[in-house]
Write a protein that holds these residues in place. Structure first.
Motif, mmCIF file in Angstrom:
data_model
loop_
_atom_site.group_PDB
_atom_site.id
_atom_site.type_symbol
_atom_site.label_atom_id
_atom_site.label_comp_id
_atom_site.label_asym_id
_atom_site.label_seq_id
_atom_site.Cartn_x
_atom_site.Cartn_y
_atom_site.Cartn_z
ATOM 1 N N TYR A 379 0.714 -1.106 0.065
ATOM 2 C CA TYR A 379 0.062 0.068 -0.085
ATOM 3 C C TYR A 379 1.109 1.439 0.044
ATOM 4 C CZ TYR A 379 -4.092 -2.816 1.300
ATOM 5 O OH TYR A 379 -5.187 -3.656 1.066
ATOM 6 N N ALA A 382 -2.596 4.301 2.330
ATOM 7 C CA ALA A 382 -3.998 3.672 2.743
ATOM 8 C C ALA A 382 -3.801 2.479 3.694
ATOM 9 C CB ALA A 382 -4.570 3.253 1.327
ATOM 10 N N SER A 383 -4.942 2.504 4.498
ATOM 11 C CA SER A 383 -4.751 1.428 5.834
ATOM 12 C C SER A 383 -4.611 -0.075 5.005
ATOM 13 C CB SER A 383 -6.113 1.425 6.514
ATOM 14 O OG SER A 383 -6.108 0.367 7.402
ATOM 15 N N ARG A 385 -5.978 -2.412 6.312
ATOM 16 C CA ARG A 385 -7.345 -3.165 6.500
ATOM 17 C C ARG A 385 -8.094 -3.376 5.158
ATOM 18 N NH1 ARG A 385 -9.652 -5.581 8.676
ATOM 19 N NH2 ARG A 385 -11.429 -4.591 9.797
ATOM 20 N N PHE A 386 -7.489 -2.975 4.236
ATOM 21 C CA PHE A 386 -8.443 -3.054 2.888
ATOM 22 C C PHE A 386 -7.895 -4.302 2.494
ATOM 23 C CE2 PHE A 386 -8.886 1.670 3.235
ATOM 24 C CZ PHE A 386 -10.069 1.820 3.126
ATOM 25 N N THR A 387 -7.081 -5.140 2.954
ATOM 26 C CA THR A 387 -6.866 -6.350 2.144
ATOM 27 C C THR A 387 -7.859 -7.145 2.513
ATOM 28 O OG1 THR A 387 -4.411 -5.870 2.509
ATOM 29 C CG2 THR A 387 -4.850 -8.135 2.258
ATOM 30 N N ASP A 388 -8.890 -7.148 1.728
ATOM 31 C CA ASP A 388 -10.040 -8.266 1.851
ATOM 32 C C ASP A 388 -10.546 -8.310 0.691
ATOM 33 O OD1 ASP A 388 -13.299 -7.792 2.588
ATOM 34 O OD2 ASP A 388 -12.372 -8.493 4.216
ATOM 35 N N GLN A 391 -13.636 -5.666 0.230
ATOM 36 C CA GLN A 391 -12.883 -4.522 -0.236
ATOM 37 C C GLN A 391 -12.236 -4.319 -1.624
ATOM 38 O OE1 GLN A 391 -13.378 -1.688 1.804
ATOM 39 N NE2 GLN A 391 -14.634 -3.129 3.110
#
Length: 431
Positions: A379, A382-383, A385-388, A391
């Motif tokens: 990244y 960006a956080s 936490r978007f590894t999803d 998302q």
């Protein structure tokens, strides 16, 4: 007199028989599923979403039973958080099913086609993998996310969840199987192993005649055990030791928000950051600021000498082991680095190649980070936490692969397919 308790060997044999027979039924159902029209599969998945909604009280009751047992066993707050099915959790599962329905089905897609000089026409076409075995811990939502993605792509699926989520997983699977039956698809395309006996994992690893690939999701010990025992290919969903690196040219306000989100929003997730690196050029300004904010968010900070000097007495001393620890909790390790070269070397030495972020306004530094960090997701501003899967626009995910072969990063529909070559001739023979 009461009957004698079964011996260990008798228990193992019984578990082996149960798993083997279950996998045979899934293999047979998968052959039917692989030849089922795409619109029929989507219609059945729509029924799955309806059944999940209608079974909500049974699902919540089963989950309460697991949570109560988990608390009695002393499960950590992070584990209980992963285990809980709340109203939003179930709503997200149902929404995930509907998103998967709306996505194009990659099976049958022609990846490439050409004609040889001798006139033979060759097509490379996507196919289902076959039967996928998924071994996972804690998170019962994996039961739905994984099964729906497998079904969409024509794969049968064998699910072996953790003992702590046994009742939750079976309640979810019951609703799922009802939806398949309503849609005219064999319910046995999805089976949950019906025992919490630990020998079931080893037994599943031996079913290479019926199971085509295993995907373990869980702690380091689980994944290592599966890799060691499996007779079929394994796609690893390894632990997430994720990093944030604050470059000398970072917007420090942005850096603060990204770090707090990546650590605090859901610390029990594998894509939350565990380690923080700060460029020495901004450390004196940024470390006191970020430490104060993290302490306000109840995060325990462990730091190297410079971080403790700048961050104050509440910063604990970091150990060598901390750098490779997936805390899954409100704990963060931090260090000061001289430049991006030192940051990259630190991440490559201690990270798990999952998700890492650089925060900077310097495009050249970001491009170098992109090129040199060998992680599944990298990244810039960006956080992590978007590894999803959701998302990324995949609807759901079956896991986040840290492997390099076949699949890497969030695994969704395309990653659950293989391919075959279809060759058409008009009488050619090889000379």
């Amino acid at each position: 007199m009461s009957a004698a308790a079964p011996s260990v060997s008798e228990v193992v044999n019984e578990v082996e028989k149960h798993v083997a027979e279950l996998c045979v039924t899934v293999k047979a159902a998968a052959r039917v599923l692989a030849n089922t029209p795409k619109d029929q599969i989507d219609r059945a998945l729509g029924f799955v979403a309806e059944e999940l909604d209608q079974a909500r009280e049974a699902i919540f009751a089963a989950n309460r039973k697991d949570l109560e047992a988990g608390k009695a066993k002393g499960l950590s707050s992070a584990m209980l958080d992963r285990l809980a099915i709340k109203e939003k959790t179930l709503a997200d599962m149902i929404d995930g099913v509907r998103q998967v329905i709306s996505l194009p089905n990659p099976v049958g897609e022609t990846l490439k086609e050409w004609t040889q000089p001798n006139g033979i026409a060759i097509r490379k076409v996507r196919t289902p993998l076959g039967v996928i075995g998924i071994i996972y811990e804690s998170r019962p939502n994996v039961t739905i996310d994984a099964a729906v993605l497998c079904l969409k792509t024509g794969n049968g699926v064998v699910l072996r969840g953790g003992s702590e989520a046994f009742h939750s997983n079976h309640a979810l699977a019951t609703a799922l199987r009802k939806g398949l039956e309503r849609g005219g698809i064999p319910a046995d395309a999805v089976r949950v192993i019906g025992t919490v006996d630990r020998h079931a994992i080893a037994a599943l690893c031996r079913q290479d005649k019926t199971v085509d690939v295993l995907i373990p999701r869980g702690g380091h010990g689980l994944i290592e055990a599966v890799v060691k025992e499996a007779r079929m290919p394994v796609i690893k969903h390894f632990h997430g030791v994720c990093y944030a690196y604050v470059h000398r040219d970072a917007d420090l306000g942005m850096a603060e928000e990204i770090i707090v989100n990546a650590k605090v929003q859901r610390p029990s997730a594998c894509n939350s950051i565990e380690n923080l690196l700060v460029d020495r050029a901004v450390a004196a300004t940024f470390i006191p600021r970020i430490v104060a904010r993290l302490h306000k968010e109840k995060v325990e900070v462990r730091g190297d000498g410079e971080t403790r000097q700048l961050g104050g007495s509440e910063v604990k001393e970091v150990t060598e082991a901390d750098w490779t620890t997936e805390y899954l909790d409100l704990i963060l390790s931090a260090a000061v680095v001289g430049d991006e070269s030192e940051a990259i070397a630190h991440i490559e030495r201690y990270g798990s190649h999952h998700s890492d972020v650089i925060i900077t306004e310097d495009a050249k530094a970001a491009e170098r980070f992109f090129q040199e960090i060998d992680s599944a997701t990298v990244y810039w501003n960006a956080s992590t936490r978007f590894t999803d899967g959701a998302q990324f626009g995949f609807g759901a995910e079956i896991g986040i692969s840290t492997d390099k072969l076949h699949a890497r990063g969030p695994m969704a529909l395309e990653e659950l397919t293989s391919y075959k070559y279809l060759i058409t001739g008009n009488g050619q023979v090889r000379k």
